[in-house]
Design a protein around this motif. Structure first.
Motif, PDB file in Angstrom:
ATOM      1  N   ARG A 265      41.684 -15.964  28.868  1.00 43.13           N
ATOM      2  CA  ARG A 265      40.107 -16.847  29.090  1.00 43.13           C
ATOM      3  C   ARG A 265      39.115 -16.022  28.387  1.00 43.13           C
ATOM      4  NH1 ARG A 265      41.906 -17.689  34.683  1.00 43.13           N
ATOM      5  NH2 ARG A 265      40.609 -16.366  35.328  1.00 43.13           N
ATOM      6  N   ASP A 266      39.352 -14.818  28.534  1.00 44.87           N
ATOM      7  CA  ASP A 266      38.677 -13.778  27.387  1.00 44.87           C
ATOM      8  C   ASP A 266      38.617 -14.232  26.002  1.00 44.87           C
ATOM      9  OD1 ASP A 266      37.471 -12.348  30.184  1.00 44.87           O
ATOM     10  OD2 ASP A 266      39.597 -11.531  30.024  1.00 44.87           O
ATOM     11  N   VAL A 267      39.535 -14.154  26.007  1.00 47.06           N
ATOM     12  CA  VAL A 267      39.677 -14.671  23.919  1.00 47.06           C
ATOM     13  C   VAL A 267      39.392 -15.825  23.921  1.00 47.06           C
ATOM     14  CG1 VAL A 267      41.411 -14.615  22.055  1.00 47.06           C
ATOM     15  CG2 VAL A 267      41.972 -13.277  23.513  1.00 47.06           C
ATOM     16  N   ALA A 268      39.443 -16.832  24.469  1.00 46.11           N
ATOM     17  CA  ALA A 268      39.024 -18.352  24.779  1.00 46.11           C
ATOM     18  C   ALA A 268      37.394 -18.702  25.187  1.00 46.11           C
ATOM     19  CB  ALA A 268      39.335 -18.867  25.428  1.00 46.11           C
ATOM     20  N   ALA A 269      36.895 -17.835  26.094  1.00 43.52           N
ATOM     21  CA  ALA A 269      35.218 -17.752  25.657  1.00 43.52           C
ATOM     22  C   ALA A 269      34.649 -17.006  24.621  1.00 43.52           C
ATOM     23  CB  ALA A 269      35.291 -16.909  27.111  1.00 43.52           C
ATOM     24  N   LEU A 270      35.676 -15.835  23.915  1.00 38.70           N
ATOM     25  CA  LEU A 270      34.928 -15.562  23.070  1.00 38.70           C
ATOM     26  C   LEU A 270      34.986 -16.163  21.291  1.00 38.70           C
ATOM     27  CD1 LEU A 270      33.878 -13.106  20.280  1.00 38.70           C
ATOM     28  CD2 LEU A 270      35.883 -12.731  20.409  1.00 38.70           C
ATOM     29  N   LEU A 271      36.437 -17.181  21.478  1.00 36.87           N
ATOM     30  CA  LEU A 271      36.680 -18.233  20.605  1.00 36.87           C
ATOM     31  C   LEU A 271      35.737 -19.599  20.106  1.00 36.87           C
ATOM     32  CD1 LEU A 271      39.838 -17.654  19.876  1.00 36.87           C
ATOM     33  CD2 LEU A 271      38.323 -16.193  18.763  1.00 36.87           C
ATOM     34  N   ASP A 272      35.300 -19.745  21.718  1.00 34.19           N
ATOM     35  CA  ASP A 272      34.243 -20.802  22.234  1.00 34.19           C
ATOM     36  C   ASP A 272      32.728 -20.154  21.689  1.00 34.19           C
ATOM     37  OD1 ASP A 272      33.526 -22.978  23.166  1.00 34.19           O
ATOM     38  OD2 ASP A 272      32.645 -22.081  24.565  1.00 34.19           O
ATOM     39  N   ALA A 273      32.197 -18.983  22.367  1.00 33.31           N
ATOM     40  CA  ALA A 273      30.653 -18.081  21.447  1.00 33.31           C
ATOM     41  C   ALA A 273      30.415 -18.567  20.146  1.00 33.31           C
ATOM     42  CB  ALA A 273      30.373 -17.543  22.505  1.00 33.31           C
ATOM     43  N   LEU A 274      31.498 -17.866  19.283  1.00 34.72           N
ATOM     44  CA  LEU A 274      31.991 -17.336  18.197  1.00 34.72           C
ATOM     45  C   LEU A 274      31.168 -17.976  16.932  1.00 34.72           C
ATOM     46  CD1 LEU A 274      32.137 -13.987  16.672  1.00 34.72           C
ATOM     47  CD2 LEU A 274      34.627 -14.897  15.961  1.00 34.72           C
ATOM     48  N   PRO A 275      31.162 -19.505  16.889  1.00 33.66           N
ATOM     49  CA  PRO A 275      31.049 -20.306  15.366  1.00 33.66           C
ATOM     50  C   PRO A 275      29.378 -20.149  15.722  1.00 33.66           C
ATOM     51  CG  PRO A 275      33.295 -21.328  16.606  1.00 33.66           C
ATOM     52  CD  PRO A 275      32.154 -20.056  17.540  1.00 33.66           C
ATOM     53  N   ALA A 276      29.130 -20.635  17.174  1.00 32.40           N
ATOM     54  CA  ALA A 276      26.640 -20.273  16.592  1.00 32.40           C
ATOM     55  C   ALA A 276      26.772 -19.401  16.671  1.00 32.40           C
ATOM     56  CB  ALA A 276      26.484 -20.954  18.240  1.00 32.40           C
ATOM     57  N   VAL A 277      27.375 -18.397  17.157  1.00 40.20           N
ATOM     58  CA  VAL A 277      26.827 -16.566  16.780  1.00 40.20           C
ATOM     59  C   VAL A 277      26.707 -16.051  15.458  1.00 40.20           C
ATOM     60  CG1 VAL A 277      27.321 -14.315  17.690  1.00 40.20           C
ATOM     61  CG2 VAL A 277      27.073 -15.976  19.641  1.00 40.20           C
ATOM     62  N   LEU A 278      27.901 -16.567  14.472  1.00 39.59           N
ATOM     63  CA  LEU A 278      28.144 -16.391  13.451  1.00 39.59           C
ATOM     64  C   LEU A 278      26.900 -17.195  12.329  1.00 39.59           C
ATOM     65  CD1 LEU A 278      32.092 -16.272  12.971  1.00 39.59           C
ATOM     66  CD2 LEU A 278      30.542 -14.206  12.900  1.00 39.59           C
ATOM     67  N   GLU A 279      26.452 -18.310  12.783  1.00 42.44           N
ATOM     68  CA  GLU A 279      25.718 -19.008  11.993  1.00 42.44           C
ATOM     69  C   GLU A 279      24.830 -18.568  12.051  1.00 42.44           C
ATOM     70  OE1 GLU A 279      26.008 -21.584  10.221  1.00 42.44           O
ATOM     71  OE2 GLU A 279      24.229 -21.901  10.023  1.00 42.44           O
ATOM     72  N   ARG A 280      23.938 -18.309  13.667  1.00 41.83           N
ATOM     73  CA  ARG A 280      22.658 -17.598  13.854  1.00 41.83           C
ATOM     74  C   ARG A 280      22.324 -16.505  13.026  1.00 41.83           C
ATOM     75  NH1 ARG A 280      20.132 -18.183  19.485  1.00 41.83           N
ATOM     76  NH2 ARG A 280      18.488 -17.398  18.376  1.00 41.83           N
ATOM     77  N   ALA A 281      23.620 -15.516  13.476  1.00 39.72           N
ATOM     78  CA  ALA A 281      23.311 -13.900  12.925  1.00 39.72           C
ATOM     79  C   ALA A 281      23.177 -14.018  11.595  1.00 39.72           C
ATOM     80  CB  ALA A 281      25.087 -13.336  13.886  1.00 39.72           C
TER      81      ALA A 281
END
Ligand code: PLP
Length: 402
Positions: A367-383
């Motif tokens: 679940r921890d890994v899934a939460a990261l992978l869920d958040a990452l695309p938008a975070v990468l885009e903004r960063a």
């Protein structure tokens, strides 16, 4: 918090350690007192010492309790230096790996600046490994001038595991003491603490409480204390023992050692799932440190650089999305500095600024890994957008300066 992926910074307190501490906290007594309350406290400390010693393959008298990994490292580095130079003033050289944690790096630098030590930094390869042949050559060039050698068991940023068995044999053969910072290794991979002369351990990296740890110091080893007082802990570390923390430390060590190989395999599989997921979302990301294999890299460590992004921005954006990670690099006066570990490995400083460390542990789940992978695309885009704005500002101020 949706996912805690920063076990290398500190681990959640294991329920077994918390229960043992709660019980010990309600018991009155100074472990140095002679009355029955004091003897009860002493018994709790000694039983904890015995169980930690058994788990690490050393004698109970070789376990010196400290207030954590930093103190254990300082006691080893400075204590060995003072003892060795008092025996023979010709011993001026301190050999230490460039990738050490600041708990070793800074006392070594302090010895160079204040005690006249000749510091020799041991280089690492692109995966962060010290070459035992280089240690052997450095020692052999003048064995009589070596005060001590310090090489960490496993790196806190990129998780690289060092060839400690070979380095221990080289140092033992030359009669020079070896200190090993095993703060990240104990509880994650098998550690034979009897090989080096001193080994630093910290409870909060393995499910125990903050603010307690140990220096494992070979029997008969001459160490000059950092603190003077009541003479506790073999006269090497004065100060009334923190009974409850020591009891919690031992309970955590017992639990993590009870199923180490199986939990390391489970955590490594989860880490590989994380790596594969991150790389499929961001194929341009670069993995730092050793690839695969439990022998080469801590099972819970994944360290990646994201081109075009700032590590700090990624960290804060992920935090806002409920995912806790670390950049691993230090901040000097608010300015992010490239990590000394990545620089030593030859990573491009610009790339190293966009690095994140994801670290998993016993309580981590898919679940921890899934939460990261869920958040990452938008975070990468903004960063990435923030990184482009920053680059734009830098180039326009460079034009104005020209
Ligand atoms: N050594 C290493 C490799 C570490 O990762 C840490 C903590 O991050 C320390 C030493 C310091 O340990 P403590 O936090 O117990 O002082």
């Amino acid at each position: 918090m949706r996912a805690y992926l920063d076990h290398a910074a500190s681990t959640p307190l294991l329920p077994r350690a918390r229960d043992a501490m709660v019980e010990a906290l309600s018991v009155t007594g100074n472990a140095s007192s002679l009355h029955s309350a004091g003897r009860r406290a002493r018994r709790a400390v000694e039983q904890s010492r015995e169980s930690i010693a058994a788990a690490l393959g050393v004698a109970p008298s070789e376990v010196i309790f400290t207030a954590g990994g930093t103190e254990a490292d300082n006691l080893a580095v400075k204590g060995l230096w003072w003892a060795r130079t008092a025996q023979d003033p010709a011993r001026r050289r301190v050999l230490a790996a460039r990738v050490e944690h600041h708990a070793v790096l800074d006392p070594v630098e302090w010895l160079g600046a204040h005690e006249g030590a000749d510091v020799v930094w041991l280089d690492v390869d692109a995966l962060g490994r010290v070459d035992p042949a280089a240690v052997a050559a450095e020692v052999a060039s003048d064995p009589g001038s070596v005060a001590l050698v310090s090489v960490m068991w496993a790196n806190n940023e990129v998780g690289t595991v060092q060839p400690i068995e070979s380095i221990s044999a080289i140092c033992a053969g030359a009669g020079v003491p070896l200190h090993v910072d095993a703060v990240q290794a104990v509880g994650s991979i098998p550690v034979d603490a009897a090989m080096p002369d001193t080994v630093a351990v910290s409870a909060h990296k393995l499910g125990g409480p903050l603010g307690v740890g140990a220096l494992i110091a070979r029997r008969g080893l001459d160490l000059v204390p950092l603190t003077h007082g009541g003479g506790q802990e073999r006269q090497v570390r004065s100060g009334t023992q923190d009974v409850a923390s020591i009891v919690g430390f031992a309970a955590a060590v017992e639990e993590v050692m009870s199923d180490l190989p199986a939990s390391a395999r489970r955590i490594a599989a989860l880490r590989d799932e994380l790596l594969a997921g991150v790389l499929s979302l961001c194929p341009a990301a670069v993995v730092n440190g050793a690839r695969g294999g439990q022998d080469a890299r801590l099972p819970g460590n994944a360290h990646l650089s994201f081109p075009g992004c700032e590590g700090d921005a990624l960290l804060m954006l992920l935090d806002a999305a409920g995912v806790a990670v670390s950049t691993g690099s230090a901040c000097t006066a608010g300015v992010p500095e490239p990590s000394h570990v990545l620089l030593a490995m030859g990573v491009d400083p610009a790339l190293s600024r966009g690095s994140l460390r994801f670290s998993l542990g016993r309580t981590s789940t898919s679940r921890d890994v899934a939460a990261l992978l869920d958040a990452l695309p938008a975070v990468l885009e903004r960063a990435r957008r923030a990184g482009q704005v920053r680059l734009g500002r830098l180039s326009s101020s460079a034009r104005q300066g020209a």
